[in-house]
Design a protein around this motif. Structure first.
Motif, PDB file in Angstrom:
ATOM      1  N   PRO A  76       0.930  -1.455  -0.348  1.00 36.04           N
ATOM      2  CA  PRO A  76      -0.140  -0.145  -0.040  1.00 36.04           C
ATOM      3  C   PRO A  76       1.111   1.466   0.047  1.00 36.04           C
ATOM      4  CG  PRO A  76       0.086  -0.605   2.071  1.00 36.04           C
ATOM      5  CD  PRO A  76       0.848  -2.015   1.050  1.00 36.04           C
ATOM      6  N   THR A  77       0.609   2.417   0.712  1.00 40.45           N
ATOM      7  CA  THR A  77       1.188   3.394  -0.093  1.00 40.45           C
ATOM      8  C   THR A  77       1.996   3.721   1.416  1.00 40.45           C
ATOM      9  OG1 THR A  77      -0.791   4.965   1.321  1.00 40.45           O
ATOM     10  CG2 THR A  77      -0.098   4.901  -1.205  1.00 40.45           C
ATOM     11  N   ASN A  78       2.915   4.469   0.613  1.00 36.25           N
ATOM     12  CA  ASN A  78       3.282   4.813   2.472  1.00 36.25           C
ATOM     13  C   ASN A  78       4.107   3.426   3.231  1.00 36.25           C
ATOM     14  OD1 ASN A  78       4.726   5.744   4.676  1.00 36.25           O
ATOM     15  ND2 ASN A  78       2.897   6.672   5.824  1.00 36.25           N
ATOM     16  N   SER A  79       4.768   2.109   2.311  1.00 33.20           N
ATOM     17  CA  SER A  79       5.257   1.131   2.828  1.00 33.20           C
ATOM     18  C   SER A  79       6.358   1.349   2.566  1.00 33.20           C
ATOM     19  CB  SER A  79       4.252  -0.029   2.604  1.00 33.20           C
ATOM     20  OG  SER A  79       4.166  -0.334   0.599  1.00 33.20           O
ATOM     21  N   GLY A  80       7.057   1.660   2.132  1.00 30.23           N
ATOM     22  CA  GLY A  80       8.374   1.644   1.825  1.00 30.23           C
ATOM     23  C   GLY A  80       9.324   1.091   0.763  1.00 30.23           C
ATOM     24  N   LYS A  81       8.137   1.412  -0.549  1.00 32.01           N
ATOM     25  CA  LYS A  81       8.458   0.046  -1.348  1.00 32.01           C
ATOM     26  C   LYS A  81       9.696   0.795  -2.120  1.00 32.01           C
ATOM     27  CE  LYS A  81       4.465   0.661  -2.710  1.00 32.01           C
ATOM     28  NZ  LYS A  81       3.545   1.642  -2.154  1.00 32.01           N
ATOM     29  N   THR A  82       9.536   2.540  -2.346  1.00 29.62           N
ATOM     30  CA  THR A  82      10.306   3.172  -3.271  1.00 29.62           C
ATOM     31  C   THR A  82      11.376   3.274  -2.125  1.00 29.62           C
ATOM     32  OG1 THR A  82       8.300   4.526  -4.112  1.00 29.62           O
ATOM     33  CG2 THR A  82      10.633   5.138  -4.193  1.00 29.62           C
ATOM     34  N   HIS A  83      11.921   3.100  -1.341  1.00 29.61           N
ATOM     35  CA  HIS A  83      12.520   3.772  -0.374  1.00 29.61           C
ATOM     36  C   HIS A  83      13.622   2.286  -0.721  1.00 29.61           C
ATOM     37  CE1 HIS A  83      15.354   5.337   3.077  1.00 29.61           C
ATOM     38  NE2 HIS A  83      15.316   3.228   3.312  1.00 29.61           N
ATOM     39  N   LYS A 111      17.945  13.184  -4.050  1.00 34.41           N
ATOM     40  CA  LYS A 111      17.743  12.625  -2.881  1.00 34.41           C
ATOM     41  C   LYS A 111      19.190  11.938  -3.016  1.00 34.41           C
ATOM     42  CE  LYS A 111      14.053  10.803  -0.650  1.00 34.41           C
ATOM     43  NZ  LYS A 111      12.368   9.678  -1.094  1.00 34.41           N
ATOM     44  N   GLU A 156       6.021   3.343  -9.598  1.00 32.48           N
ATOM     45  CA  GLU A 156       4.331   3.346  -9.258  1.00 32.48           C
ATOM     46  C   GLU A 156       3.822   2.463 -10.717  1.00 32.48           C
ATOM     47  OE1 GLU A 156       3.578   6.183  -6.149  1.00 32.48           O
ATOM     48  OE2 GLU A 156       2.696   4.790  -6.631  1.00 32.48           O
ATOM     49  N   LEU A 212       4.499   1.765   6.854  1.00 31.22           N
ATOM     50  CA  LEU A 212       4.822   1.875   7.781  1.00 31.22           C
ATOM     51  C   LEU A 212       4.013   2.525   9.183  1.00 31.22           C
ATOM     52  CD1 LEU A 212       7.903   2.971   5.951  1.00 31.22           C
ATOM     53  CD2 LEU A 212       7.949   0.746   6.830  1.00 31.22           C
ATOM     54  N   ASN A 297       6.116  14.203  -0.901  1.00 32.64           N
ATOM     55  CA  ASN A 297       6.545  13.359   0.817  1.00 32.64           C
ATOM     56  C   ASN A 297       5.311  14.818   1.605  1.00 32.64           C
ATOM     57  OD1 ASN A 297       6.879  11.160   1.737  1.00 32.64           O
ATOM     58  ND2 ASN A 297       9.225  11.242   0.683  1.00 32.64           N
ATOM     59  N   ARG A 330      -1.835   9.638   1.789  1.00 31.50           N
ATOM     60  CA  ARG A 330      -0.424  10.622   2.217  1.00 31.50           C
ATOM     61  C   ARG A 330      -0.517  10.624   3.260  1.00 31.50           C
ATOM     62  NH1 ARG A 330       1.334   9.251  -1.965  1.00 31.50           N
ATOM     63  NH2 ARG A 330       3.712  10.483  -1.670  1.00 31.50           N
ATOM     64  N   ARG A 333       3.214  10.565   7.053  1.00 33.03           N
ATOM     65  CA  ARG A 333       4.383   9.275   6.002  1.00 33.03           C
ATOM     66  C   ARG A 333       5.420   9.429   7.001  1.00 33.03           C
ATOM     67  NH1 ARG A 333       3.371   7.978   1.240  1.00 33.03           N
ATOM     68  NH2 ARG A 333       5.574   8.238   0.002  1.00 33.03           N
ATOM     69  N   PHE A 334       5.874   7.907   7.070  1.00 28.40           N
ATOM     70  CA  PHE A 334       7.044   7.329   8.102  1.00 28.40           C
ATOM     71  C   PHE A 334       7.811   8.534   7.938  1.00 28.40           C
ATOM     72  CE2 PHE A 334       9.117   4.075  10.165  1.00 28.40           C
ATOM     73  CZ  PHE A 334      10.545   4.550  10.014  1.00 28.40           C
TER      74      PHE A 334
HETATM   75  N1  LIG Z   1      13.394   1.508   6.104  1.00 29.96           N
HETATM   76  C1  LIG Z   1      13.121   3.336   5.449  1.00 29.96           C
HETATM   77  N2  LIG Z   1      13.733   4.350   6.531  1.00 29.96           N
HETATM   78  C2  LIG Z   1      13.943   5.837   6.319  1.00 29.96           C
HETATM   79  N3  LIG Z   1      13.286   5.282   5.572  1.00 29.96           N
HETATM   80  C3  LIG Z   1      12.030   4.891   5.701  1.00 29.96           C
HETATM   81  C4  LIG Z   1      12.303   3.741   5.210  1.00 29.96           C
HETATM   82  N4  LIG Z   1      10.835   3.424   4.280  1.00 29.96           N
HETATM   83  C5  LIG Z   1      10.569   4.864   4.045  1.00 29.96           C
HETATM   84  N5  LIG Z   1      11.272   5.720   4.665  1.00 29.96           N
HETATM   85  C6  LIG Z   1      10.742   6.548   4.235  1.00 29.96           C
HETATM   86  O1  LIG Z   1       9.507   6.403   4.314  1.00 29.96           O
HETATM   87  C7  LIG Z   1       8.233   7.037   3.430  1.00 29.96           C
HETATM   88  C8  LIG Z   1       8.121   6.482   2.965  1.00 29.96           C
HETATM   89  O2  LIG Z   1       8.195   5.339   2.450  1.00 29.96           O
HETATM   90  P1  LIG Z   1       8.286   5.114   0.469  1.00 29.96           P
HETATM   91  O3  LIG Z   1       8.212   6.430  -0.221  1.00 29.96           O
HETATM   92  O4  LIG Z   1       8.947   4.224   0.222  1.00 29.96           O
HETATM   93  O5  LIG Z   1       6.731   4.352   0.251  1.00 29.96           O
HETATM   94  P2  LIG Z   1       5.952   3.942  -0.683  1.00 29.96           P
HETATM   95  O6  LIG Z   1       6.190   2.503  -0.138  1.00 29.96           O
HETATM   96  O7  LIG Z   1       7.093   3.841  -1.464  1.00 29.96           O
HETATM   97  O8  LIG Z   1       4.960   5.367  -0.601  1.00 29.96           O
HETATM   98  P3  LIG Z   1       3.975   5.200  -2.391  1.00 29.96           P
HETATM   99  O9  LIG Z   1       3.285   4.478  -2.484  1.00 29.96           O
HETATM  100  O10 LIG Z   1       3.240   6.556  -1.347  1.00 29.96           O
HETATM  101  O11 LIG Z   1       5.147   6.259  -2.926  1.00 29.96           O
HETATM  102  C9  LIG Z   1       9.310   8.193   2.890  1.00 29.96           C
HETATM  103  O12 LIG Z   1       9.825   9.064   3.176  1.00 29.96           O
HETATM  104  C10 LIG Z   1      10.756   7.273   3.032  1.00 29.96           C
HETATM  105  O13 LIG Z   1      11.989   8.242   2.533  1.00 29.96           O
END
Ligand SMILES: Nc1ncnc2c1ncn2[C@@H]1O[C@H](COP(=O)(O)OP(=O)(O)OP(=O)(O)O)[C@@H](O)[C@H]1O
Ligand SMILES: [Mg+2]
Length: 604
Positions: A76-83, A111, A156, A212, A297, A330, A333-334
């Protein structure tokens, strides 16, 4: 020589002519060029099967020469995928990030550069090539399908099913020649992704993620604006409502409101997001459209839907569950200052729909969007007595055959632009470039600008930003002057986009970039100051404004249908915004004056 062979030789030269006509765009970094891939590997039977789009995986020889490892980050959104995908990108010797928005490409290139990974930025309107960079962040349309990299990220990927832009995601997923291809997105895309990877013969590893931070749907609606608190983001679905909400919130003086909406320049959205995220700026709530759903973000505590309906260009429709979740996600956010995200509505009657949408899984994607390459269209047009682009497009779409996992892209916007330009003396290649440009045919000032750019180009082979468009660059005092500045930004953006593809003809890029910067400064200067109140317009003014818009769209419609412009309406369209002389104030002075405004409320 055997007739068949002669036919083949003729075809071969025709393919080469079209391939050469699409040189790699100057200024693109070695990792990125756009849509000039060769529709290779199909040799002698190209005419018979030109509209056979049943095996798109075979269009990308460079990717087929390697057995790629595809890693799917699903959650889902905000789960750390892109990170997670970015960690692999940063660790790689060479790599490219492909995202759906300029904002996302900007954010990722910032970044990576901040983490000492030199990264170029390549979008349709920007080229920031870092000397020696082996990484690039780009919009998905700019992804290269012929330059090999260690790691590529396509973010995405649920957008592979988007009716208009999905074909760029399909092209990226099938065609980027990366040893490891990381794709991030909603789990609803996984079954379709499995099918695509099966078509390409690559390997697939799936990583699943959980949110997250928790996202809680509140039980009760806000009811009135009095319930708005710091950290809230109110979501509306029209530019006018975003501004009206901002005005209403600020009328009490307790809250200062940032705005984010699609018509706002990407730079200004980033600047508004920074104002909102940074402590002690005084800007503690946000009024936004669904443009907030991706890319920024934001330090949002709670999402408040002022409506769960949006106008999709034809009629009002309820938001899909996926749209509700994308926007609600949105909040919280983590890494932000909130320990969880919250979501509610303004009106109690919307709450049941909100809860239902948040609770249900997104329907699995069934088909990926597909669109032919320029070469396929060009050869098809040539094979059919040199059809012009608009006819070739229609005929190709009617004859195209696709497998059950793909659907033909919505080509209506491109077709409208191609029709509007068909009376001009343009080569097929130039007609194609103008028609795939980011000009929205439903956006009258920008459609008019494209028409004048293309007319200038066809008659003189050269288009200067001053020659083709004249608008007033001055601080906006009213909402319609702010809208004019936003239109001026989109027109400059369009000019810059064209300058990257027709460099010899669009020679005023530097000037256009300077003016785009000025327009951005003027917009950002106006946003916090402008007392925008749709009620300020009397009923007569509003009726007049609506009539104008009707006139304008009718004029554009006439044009699409090939009839002559109504001179009166064209004057009405072009005169108010574009034909007044540029201000006598030299631009730098105007910029300083705008900067002074900016300083008044700049960040501490
Ligand atoms: N392991 C981690 N350590 C530090 N920050 C993290 C970690 N994982 C995620 N984050 C931070 O949490 C926020 C959300 O992570 P990310 O953007 O990767 O989520 P996402 O699943 O891609 O969300 P979306 O679907 O909305 O794009 C970002 O600011 C990211 O930098
Ligand atoms: Mg992400």
């Amino acid at each position: 020589m055997l007739p068949r062979l002669a036919e083949l030789r003729r075809l071969q030269s025709c393919v080469l002519r079209h391939v050469r006509s699409f040189a790699v765009f100057p200024g693109a970094s070695p990792l990125v060029e756009e849509a000039e891939e060769v529709n290779g590997g199909r040799g002698e039977d190209i005419t018979d099967h030109l509209t056979d789009l049943t095996t798109p995986a075979s269009w990308y020889p460079a990717a087929r020469m390697m057995r790629r490892k595809v890693v799917a980050h699903m959650g889902p959104t905000n789960s750390g995928k892109t990170h997670a995908a970015l960690q692999a990108l940063k660790a790689a010797e060479t790599g490219v990030y492909c995202g759906p928005l300029r904002l996302l490409a900007w954010e990722i290139s910032e970044k990576l550069n901040a983490d000492d990974v030199s990264c170029s930025l390549i979008t349709g309107q920007e080229r920031r090539v870092m000397e020696g960079a082996k990484h690039a962040a780009c919009t998905v349309e700019m992804a290269s399908v012929s330059r090999q990299v260690d790691v590529a990220v396509v973010d995405e990927i649920q957008m592979v099913a988007d009716p208009s832009r999905g074909h760029s995601f399909t092209r990226a997923i099938l065609g980027i020649p990366a040893r490891t291809l990381h794709v991030c997105g909603d789990p609803a895309a996984l079954p379709l992704l499995r099918q695509l990877v099966q078509d390409t013969g690559d390997t697939l590893e799936v990583l699943e993620y959980e949110r997250l931070l928790p996202l809680k749907a509140e039980k009760a609606a806000l009811g009135t604006l009095e319930g708005v608190r710091k950290g809230d983001c109110l979501v509306a679905f029209s530019r006018r409502e975003v501004h009206t909400t901002k005005r209403a919130l600020e009328s009490w003086g307790a809250l200062k409101c940032c705005v984010v909406y699609g018509a706002l320049p990407a730079e200004s959205r980033t600047q508004q997001a920074t104002l909102f995220n940074k402590p002690r700026t005084g800007f503690n709530v946000m009024s936004a459209s669904d443009a907030v759903g991706m890319g920024l973000n934001l330090n949002i505590r709670r999402i408040v839907f002022t409506s769960l309906e949006k106008f999709d260009g034809a009629s009002y429709r309820p938001l899909t569950a996926a749209e509700v979740k994308q926007i609600a996600g949105r909040a919280g956010r983590f890494g932000s200052s909130h320990s969880s995200g919250r979501v509610t509505c303004m009106h109690q009657e919307d709450m049941p729909y909100l809860h239902t949408a948040l609770a249900c899984a997104n329907p699995e994607l069934q088909q990926a969007c597909l669109f032919p390459s320029y070469q396929q269209l060009a050869i098809f047009a040539e094979q059919h007595n040199h059809l012009d682009l608009s006819d070739a497009l229609e005929l190709f779409a009617n004859r195209a055959t696709l497998s059950q996992h793909f659907f033909f892209s919505n080509y209506e916007p491109m077709h409208k632009l191609a029709l509007m330009l068909r009376h001009l003396a343009l080569s097929l290649r130039d007609h194609y470039i103008f028609s795939i440009s980011p000009a929205d045919p439903e956006d009258p000032p920008v459609a008019a600008a494209l028409l004048s750019f293309a007319s200038c180009y066809a008659s003189r082979g050269h288009v200067s930003v001053i020659e083709a468009q004249r608008w007033q660059l001055k601080p906006a005092r009213t909402e319609s002057e702010l809208e004019q500045l936003e239109a001026a930004y989109r027109i400059l953006d369009l000019y810059i986009w064209l300058s990257f593809r027709m460099e010899a003809a669009f020679t005023g890029r530097a000037e256009a970039e300077k003016q785009r910067k000025l327009v951005t400064a003027l917009i950002e200067e106006a946003l916090p100051r402008l007392a925008i109140n749709s009620k300020a317009l009397t009923a007569r003014q509003r009726r007049q404004e609506r009539m104008e818009l009707l006139d304008v769209s009718r004029a554009i419609e006439d044009h699409f249908n090939g009839s002559q412009w109504d001179r009166r309406i064209q004057q009405k369209l072009l005169a108010p915004v574009y034909q007044k002389p540029l201000p006598t104030v030299p631009i730098p002075k105007l910029l300083r004056r705008s900067r002074k405004h900016l300083r008044d409320w700049e960040l501490e």
